[in-house]
Design a protein around this motif. Sequence first.
Motif, PDB file in Angstrom:
ATOM      1  N   UNK A 154       0.829  -1.203   0.000  1.00 41.40           N
ATOM      2  CA  UNK A 154       0.000   0.000   0.000  1.00 41.40           C
ATOM      3  C   UNK A 154       0.861   1.250   0.000  1.00 41.40           C
ATOM      4  N   UNK A 155       1.680   1.402   1.009  1.00 42.62           N
ATOM      5  CA  UNK A 155       2.558   2.575   1.085  1.00 42.62           C
ATOM      6  C   UNK A 155       3.843   2.372   0.288  1.00 42.62           C
ATOM      7  N   UNK A 156       4.296   1.127   0.192  1.00 46.31           N
ATOM      8  CA  UNK A 156       5.585   0.872  -0.449  1.00 46.31           C
ATOM      9  C   UNK A 156       5.546   0.697  -1.943  1.00 46.31           C
ATOM     10  N   UNK A 157       4.384   0.325  -2.511  1.00 51.90           N
ATOM     11  CA  UNK A 157       4.256   0.098  -3.957  1.00 51.90           C
ATOM     12  C   UNK A 157       5.414  -0.754  -4.485  1.00 51.90           C
ATOM     13  N   UNK A 158       5.638  -1.874  -3.830  1.00 53.58           N
ATOM     14  CA  UNK A 158       6.766  -2.751  -4.151  1.00 53.58           C
ATOM     15  C   UNK A 158       6.701  -3.264  -5.577  1.00 53.58           C
ATOM     16  N   UNK A 159       7.870  -3.260  -6.247  1.00 50.40           N
ATOM     17  CA  UNK A 159       7.989  -3.779  -7.600  1.00 50.40           C
ATOM     18  C   UNK A 159       8.899  -4.998  -7.596  1.00 50.40           C
ATOM     19  N   UNK A 160       8.641  -5.895  -8.527  1.00 56.06           N
ATOM     20  CA  UNK A 160       9.498  -7.065  -8.686  1.00 56.06           C
ATOM     21  C   UNK A 160      10.929  -6.625  -8.937  1.00 56.06           C
ATOM     22  N   UNK A 161      11.871  -7.376  -8.383  1.00 59.73           N
ATOM     23  CA  UNK A 161      13.314  -7.168  -8.547  1.00 59.73           C
ATOM     24  C   UNK A 161      13.861  -6.019  -7.689  1.00 59.73           C
ATOM     25  N   UNK A 162      13.000  -5.344  -6.924  1.00 59.91           N
ATOM     26  CA  UNK A 162      13.526  -4.389  -5.951  1.00 59.91           C
ATOM     27  C   UNK A 162      14.164  -5.153  -4.795  1.00 59.91           C
ATOM     28  N   UNK A 163      15.009  -4.454  -4.040  1.00 60.04           N
ATOM     29  CA  UNK A 163      15.662  -5.066  -2.888  1.00 60.04           C
ATOM     30  C   UNK A 163      15.044  -4.530  -1.608  1.00 60.04           C
ATOM     31  N   UNK A 164      14.601  -5.458  -0.751  1.00 63.88           N
ATOM     32  CA  UNK A 164      13.972  -5.116   0.522  1.00 63.88           C
ATOM     33  C   UNK A 164      14.877  -5.589   1.650  1.00 63.88           C
ATOM     34  N   UNK A 165      15.122  -4.715   2.618  1.00 62.60           N
ATOM     35  CA  UNK A 165      15.881  -5.060   3.818  1.00 62.60           C
ATOM     36  C   UNK A 165      14.909  -5.205   4.980  1.00 62.60           C
TER      37      UNK A 165
END
Length: 336
Positions: A154-165
């Motif tokens: 919702x807030x992060x609008x995560x996309x494939x291949x991004x890096x999450x810590x």
Amino acid sequence: MKAYQITGTDGLNSLQTVTLPEPKPSPGEVLLRVRAVCLNYRDYMNVMGIKGVSGPIPRIPCSDGAGEVVAVGEGVSAWKAGDRVVCPFMPTWLDGEYSQAHAAQALGGAVDGMLREFAVIRAESLLPVPAHLSIVEAATLPCAAVTAWDALHTRGALKAEETVLVLGSGGVSVFALQFAKLAGARVLATTSSDDKAQRLLALGADAVHNYKTDPAWDDWALAQTGKRGVDKVIEIGGAETLNRSLKATRFGGHIALIGVLTGTSAEIQTVQILRKGIRLDGIYVGSREMFAQMLAEIERVKLQPVIDSTFEFEDARAAFQRMESGQHFGKIVIRV
């Protein structure tokens, strides 16, 4: 009915069993037989009265619960006796923007929570438990899972291949790891032990760093990204970890500030936020609509929550002691 109440300011000694009248549903409400309750660090803080987090006394703690419908009030047609349901963290936040009015209805803090045998909840707030999940598994979802979903999608609008810590291996962090991998992201994780590191890798983490043996996990994250920095951080530490998260985040990246495990105030390098154009979002769980979207994805992929341990209702204090130990991996549940 039996319930637990916070009755004073003497930590776990103040968590006492009491007998209260069984509630009855008013029009538009549902009487829920609570079958399982899940702990969050917020619940531990409320019971212990630490770090400035406390509420009215007496108060029934715990926001997260799932169970079965026993009876419905006048005008309720969406639910019937026997339905398995789960309740959002803030029952009034159905959709739209977060507000002070919704915060004032947060279960287990502003109002009585779920550590009891029966609870009356607004019918429109409830959600069905996915068929593949047990009641115990469903109880893990309202706070930690929705928080992770809000932070990433919702807030992060995560996309494939991004890096999450993700920091640590508590409930929010483990759910964030699971959701991020489902979205096709690369996940870096930190933890306090080699054993937990192996478990994070088994869940799909691409690389894990033990911050006990090497506290400079921000430098490690930068090295893992070729000095570019991570796209997103699930920041559950708070005061003493935020500066490292700022250092580890790329220019234009996003930090979801969720936890206060290391405290509620500190000297923060705000110039890093400015210079790197970092978006810093305070995440306080999410709405029923976010919960529904998350449940649809959980049901689609048949995701299983990670449960550390389960305690009986009579042993609720032992569940809080398990959280206090810091040895848990995933969620701690109390059967009611």
